[in-house]
Structures are given as structure tokens and as C-alpha cells.
Design a protein around this motif. Sequence first.
Motif: not given
Length: 166
Positions: A57-78
Motif C-alpha cells: 500500500c502506498t497510502g494513495c487512498k484510491a480504495c477509500m474514495a471508491s468504497c461506498p461503505y466508508n469502511a477504510r481508514f488510514m493507519l495512524p502513525a503511532h
Amino acid sequence: FRDWIAEEVHGTFPDLSMQIRSERCNHCIDTPCVAACPTGASHVAEGGTVLVTASKCTGCKACMASCPYNARFMLPAHRTYTQITNVVDKCTFCFHRVTQGLAPACVQTCIGRSRVFGDLNDSTSEVSYLVAKNATQVLRPEEGTKPHIFYIGADRNLTEHGRAIY
């Protein structure tokens, strides 16, 4: 790192209804998130579970934008269980547990038994029985993703209390 609970209130006083549901990956058959991923990090495992390989994963967030269920999120740096940060994550149906014959943690710990998990292709499983015997609804059917989370006892807008079947 993410509030997994969605609350929606519909109507006007005194005719109100409230929906409280967990927001998670629906592990769809037609996966817009997998199709949108430019690196192949998002993929479907054998058995239908949608997963993310963090190292791809490069963190581009394309999958987040395409998910109609808002089910994806970025892992926090900590986050410390993985040394990889700035990548997308999501519910995996506790893939690590399911592959060992265990139920997902959310199903195992649900004291109200409002969640059931199983193999829809196994006609002797509880989940197959419940889906066959009851009218079920899915979130956002108009998206055409064919999600694998079904609700029993919910109206078309999922505004009544229901039972989630995974």
C-alpha cells in the motif's frame, strides 16, 4: 483510531427512528476498492475476504474514495503492531482467526448474539439457515457491490433494529 459506530436519526418529533450500526467492510463480491487500488495491495482472498497487504500500500487512498461503505481508514502513525504507517486498513473479518476456525472477535464477544458469522455456501451453517429463512437487507444495494453483510429485521432504509449476518 476510528469510531466504528454510525448513528442516524430519521423523521421529525414525535415520529423518530434511530439506526445504530457498525461501519465495517462489507466484503463485497464486486469490489470497487480492489479495482481502484493501483498497486494490488487491496485484494480478495480465497473465500471472499477483502484484505489489504500493507507492504504494497502506498497510502494513495484510491480504495477509500471508491468504497461506498466508508469502511477504510488510514493507519495512524503511532500504531505499533506493524512498522508500516501511512497505509490504508479495514475490517478483515478477523481473517487471522477465521483461518484457524474461530469466529471474528466482534461475533464472539457480542453478548446479544446480534451478529452471526459463517459460510453461506454451507447449507448446514447457522448463517445459511438465517439468510434462507428471513428477509434480509444490505447497505446501499443500489451500488451493485453485492455485499456479504446482511441485516434481518431492518426496513429498506435500515432504520429499524436488525441482526447483522456476516
